[in-house]
Design an enzyme around this catalytic site. Structure first.
Site, short mmCIF file in Angstrom:
data_model
loop_
_atom_site.label_atom_id
_atom_site.label_comp_id
_atom_site.label_asym_id
_atom_site.label_seq_id
_atom_site.Cartn_x
_atom_site.Cartn_y
_atom_site.Cartn_z
N HIS A 48 0.83 -1.21 0.00
CA HIS A 48 0.00 0.00 0.00
C HIS A 48 0.87 1.26 0.00
CE1 HIS A 48 1.07 -0.93 4.15
NE2 HIS A 48 0.99 0.38 4.39
N THR A 51 3.56 5.58 -3.41
CA THR A 51 4.76 5.56 -4.26
C THR A 51 5.78 4.47 -3.88
OG1 THR A 51 5.73 7.22 -2.80
CG2 THR A 51 4.69 8.04 -4.83
N ARG A 52 6.54 4.06 -4.89
CA ARG A 52 7.69 3.17 -4.72
C ARG A 52 8.76 3.60 -5.71
NH1 ARG A 52 4.83 1.73 -1.17
NH2 ARG A 52 4.40 -0.36 -0.39
N LYS A 270 9.32 12.00 1.29
CA LYS A 270 9.38 10.70 1.99
C LYS A 270 10.84 10.28 2.11
CE LYS A 270 7.56 6.23 0.51
NZ LYS A 270 6.37 5.65 -0.14
N HIS A 274 15.99 1.77 5.77
CA HIS A 274 15.71 0.48 5.11
C HIS A 274 15.80 -0.69 6.09
CE1 HIS A 274 15.38 -2.39 1.91
NE2 HIS A 274 16.64 -2.72 1.88
N CYS A 317 4.40 0.24 7.35
CA CYS A 317 4.42 -0.74 6.26
C CYS A 317 5.30 -1.90 6.73
CB CYS A 317 5.00 -0.07 5.01
SG CYS A 317 4.78 -0.98 3.49
N LYS A 350 8.98 -2.97 -7.58
CA LYS A 350 9.38 -2.65 -8.98
C LYS A 350 9.39 -3.88 -9.86
CE LYS A 350 13.43 -1.35 -7.21
NZ LYS A 350 13.29 -2.06 -5.91
C1 LIG Z 1 7.88 1.31 3.42
C2 LIG Z 1 8.18 0.45 2.23
C3 LIG Z 1 8.86 0.98 1.16
C4 LIG Z 1 9.17 0.20 0.06
N1 LIG Z 1 9.80 0.76 -0.99
C5 LIG Z 1 10.01 0.05 -2.11
C6 LIG Z 1 10.55 0.67 -3.25
O1 LIG Z 1 10.82 1.87 -3.23
N2 LIG Z 1 10.71 -0.08 -4.36
C7 LIG Z 1 10.39 -1.38 -4.41
O2 LIG Z 1 10.59 -2.00 -5.45
N3 LIG Z 1 9.88 -2.01 -3.33
C8 LIG Z 1 9.67 -1.32 -2.19
N4 LIG Z 1 9.11 -1.91 -1.10
C9 LIG Z 1 8.87 -3.35 -1.11
C10 LIG Z 1 7.56 -3.76 -1.77
O3 LIG Z 1 6.54 -2.85 -1.50
C11 LIG Z 1 7.23 -5.19 -1.32
O4 LIG Z 1 8.33 -6.02 -1.64
C12 LIG Z 1 5.98 -5.72 -1.97
O5 LIG Z 1 4.90 -4.84 -1.77
C13 LIG Z 1 5.64 -7.10 -1.40
O6 LIG Z 1 4.42 -7.50 -1.95
P1 LIG Z 1 3.71 -8.87 -1.57
O7 LIG Z 1 2.62 -9.03 -2.56
O8 LIG Z 1 4.73 -9.93 -1.40
O9 LIG Z 1 3.13 -8.64 -0.09
P2 LIG Z 1 1.80 -7.91 0.42
O10 LIG Z 1 1.60 -6.62 -0.27
O11 LIG Z 1 1.84 -7.87 1.90
O12 LIG Z 1 0.64 -8.87 -0.06
C14 LIG Z 1 0.34 -10.07 0.59
C15 LIG Z 1 -1.17 -10.18 0.65
O13 LIG Z 1 -1.53 -11.47 1.09
C16 LIG Z 1 -2.69 -11.35 1.89
N5 LIG Z 1 -2.82 -12.54 2.73
C17 LIG Z 1 -1.93 -12.97 3.65
N6 LIG Z 1 -2.40 -14.07 4.28
C18 LIG Z 1 -3.60 -14.34 3.72
C19 LIG Z 1 -4.59 -15.35 3.95
N7 LIG Z 1 -4.44 -16.29 4.93
N8 LIG Z 1 -5.71 -15.34 3.19
C20 LIG Z 1 -5.89 -14.40 2.23
N9 LIG Z 1 -5.00 -13.40 1.99
C21 LIG Z 1 -3.88 -13.39 2.73
C22 LIG Z 1 -2.39 -10.08 2.69
O14 LIG Z 1 -3.52 -9.53 3.31
C23 LIG Z 1 -1.78 -9.19 1.62
O15 LIG Z 1 -2.74 -8.41 0.97
C24 LIG Z 1 8.79 -1.16 0.03
C25 LIG Z 1 8.08 -1.71 1.11
C26 LIG Z 1 7.77 -0.92 2.20
C27 LIG Z 1 7.03 -1.53 3.34
O1 LIG Z 2 13.72 -0.92 -3.66
C1 LIG Z 2 14.00 0.27 -3.57
O2 LIG Z 2 14.34 0.91 -4.55
C2 LIG Z 2 13.90 0.94 -2.23
C3 LIG Z 2 15.06 1.85 -2.02
C4 LIG Z 2 16.27 1.16 -1.51
C5 LIG Z 2 15.97 0.32 -0.36
C6 LIG Z 2 14.78 -0.43 -0.50
N1 LIG Z 2 13.80 -0.04 -1.23
#
Ligand SMILES: Cc1cc2nc3c(=O)[nH]c(=O)nc-3n(C[C@H](O)[C@H](O)[C@H](O)COP(=O)(O)OP(=O)(O)OC[C@H]3O[C@@H](n4cnc5c(N)ncnc54)[C@H](O)[C@@H]3O)c2cc1C
Ligand SMILES: O=C(O)[C@@H]1CCCC=N1
Length: 388
Positions: A48, A51-52, A270, A274, A317, A350
């Site tokens: 959520h 931005t990323r 922002k 990390h 997050c 990304k």
């Molecule tokens: C603050 C922050 C900054 C970031 N910045 C960057 C960035 O700049 N660039 C970048 O590339 N990446 C960035 N990331 C990393 C990136 O956002 C994550 O790697 C990515 O969102 C992971 O996605 P996901 O789908 O694995 O997890 P999630 O988004 O957590 O999705 C998992 C989903 O599974 C659901 N779920 C879990 N268990 C169950 C269940 N039992 N039944 C049904 N549903 C379930 C959850 O509710 C959730 O919606 C950042 C992350 C954070 C927190």
């Molecule tokens: O993935 C990204 O670009 C950001 C910035 C560097 C550290 C982790 N997330």
């Protein structure tokens, strides 16, 4: 409890990775169900926020290489849906010139012929106003990098999935998985069957995998997402073409500090640390450690003199970290029709489009488009936390 249908594939978790996987499966005409425990959209996981960062600047060639195609897939989705998901801003990388991290990034960019600009101390402030480059630090700009609109991405990719006939059931928590040639998935609402299952449950991965006898060495940490007020509104803004940045290490920290130009909250930039403190994803709000914020305050006061070194907004997050911070993209060791995408370690957004493609390939038994050995589960075999 109702029995509610058979699918080619069920994807658990509608974060960025599950949503892109489901979309890729639907594109291949597979009858696909995407299950999500919360009402969509939600802000309890990792995908959520507005931005990323997207970038090719990585220490490892394999990530930079994957990003080449990934940029094309982002552009394809934008044109297919008629929505803007990416804005090019460039990424400023700063770090001790002679350090391994900084040199590795520079080498990877050079090896892969990624457009970049090296900024020496004498020209730095002409190009990047309002930032103090530390003595001994190198600086370069990955000009391909920019900002992804995260919430908009999820809405778009889920919408495209549904247009292709895909089914999303939100507010439906998966409570049990029975592996077998046909996988049986029980939820708070019903029971479903599918030929294959993809688990992309983010911070809840191990809670779900427990149903299949597997635990991975994953650690969930809470990130304080901090926004800092510009002394002169707009001075670090996307409109003024201020870039994203990563500071690989600095006086205050060996851990990366990163930031994005002000955009989503006008006048606020922002800047985040990390790393965070360990938490249970269901108890996130009980984790109140703010020691990272103190580190950020010192760094900002020294290097970003145009920001007030007191966060104006702090959001939350979750990261799901693997020991080496590389992803898990693999088959379940005991069940070849269960595929796992996990441990995106704070840098997976990304890669969403390419991870969707790869998890789709695995679940269809196809040869994956990339060498997935850095992402195999067996690399953890010697780790204490894993029960493989
Ligand atoms: C603050 C922050 C900054 C970031 N910045 C960057 C960035 O700049 N660039 C970048 O590339 N990446 C960035 N990331 C990393 C990136 O956002 C994550 O790697 C990515 O969102 C992971 O996605 P996901 O789908 O694995 O997890 P999630 O988004 O957590 O999705 C998992 C989903 O599974 C659901 N779920 C879990 N268990 C169950 C269940 N039992 N039944 C049904 N549903 C379930 C959850 O509710 C959730 O919606 C950042 C992350 C954070 C927190
Ligand atoms: O993935 C990204 O670009 C950001 C910035 C560097 C550290 C982790 N997330």
């Amino acid at each position: 409890m109702s029995t509610s249908g058979d699918f080619d594939c069920i994807v658990i978790g509608a974060g960025v990775q599950g949503s892109f996987t489901a979309y890729q499966l639907a594109k291949k005409n597979k009858k696909t169900l995407l299950l999500e425990q919360f009402v969509l959209p939600h802000s309890r996981g990792s995908s959520h926020g507005q931005t990323r960062i997207i970038r090719k600047a990585y220490e490892q060639n394999f990530y930079t290489h994957m990003m080449e195609e990934c940029y094309e897939l982002w552009a394809q989705l934008e044109s297919e849906a008629g929505v803007k998901l990416y804005r090019q801003t460039g990424l400023l990388v700063m770090g001790p010139e002679k350090s391994e991290n900084y040199q590795n990034i520079k080498d990877t960019l050079q090896t892969n012929k990624v457009p970049m600009v090296v900024l020496t101390h004498d020209i730095f402030s002409q190009h990047i106003p309002n930032v103090n480059l530390a003595k001994g630090d190198g600086a370069l700009v990955d000009t391909t990098a920019g900002v992804l609109f995260a919430d908009r991405t999820l809405k778009t990719v889920q919408g495209q999935f549904q247009k292709l006939g895909g089914v999303i059931r939100d507010n439906e928590k998966v409570t049990d998985i029975k592996p077998g040639p046909v996988v049986r998935v029980s939820t708070s609402v019903g029971v479903y069957h599918a030929k294959s299952l993809v688990i992309t449950a983010g911070p809840w991965a191990n809670k779900l995998l427990a149903n299949t006898g597997l635990q991975l060495p994953l650690e969930v940490v809470k990130i304080n997402v901090c926004y800092w007020k510009e002394k002169v509104p707009g001075s670090y803004s996307m409109k003024q073409r201020f870039p994203c940045f990563v500071q690989t290490e600095c006086l205050e920290s060996k851990v990366h500090i990163y930031g994005l130009p002000s955009n989503e909250y006008p006048g606020l930039m922002k800047v985040c640390y990390h790393m965070g403190s360990k938490t249970d994803p269901d108890q996130r709000d009980l984790q109140k450690d703010r020691s990272d914020i103190e580190i950020l305050q010192h760094y900002i006061a020294r290097c970003f003199p145009g920001l007030i070194p007191e966060p104006a907004i702090v959001e939350s997050c979750l990261y799901t970290l693997t020991p080496d911070h590389h992803f898990v993209l693999d088959y379940h060791p005991a069940y070849s029709n269960i595929v796992i995408g996990a441990g995106f370690s704070g840098h997976g957004f990304k890669f969403g489009p390419i991870i969707g493609k790869l998890l789709c390939e695995l679940s269809l038994g196809e040869v994956p488009s990339y060498d997935l050995s850095p992402f195999h589960i067996r690399r953890f075999q010697s780790k204490r936390n894993s029960a493989l």
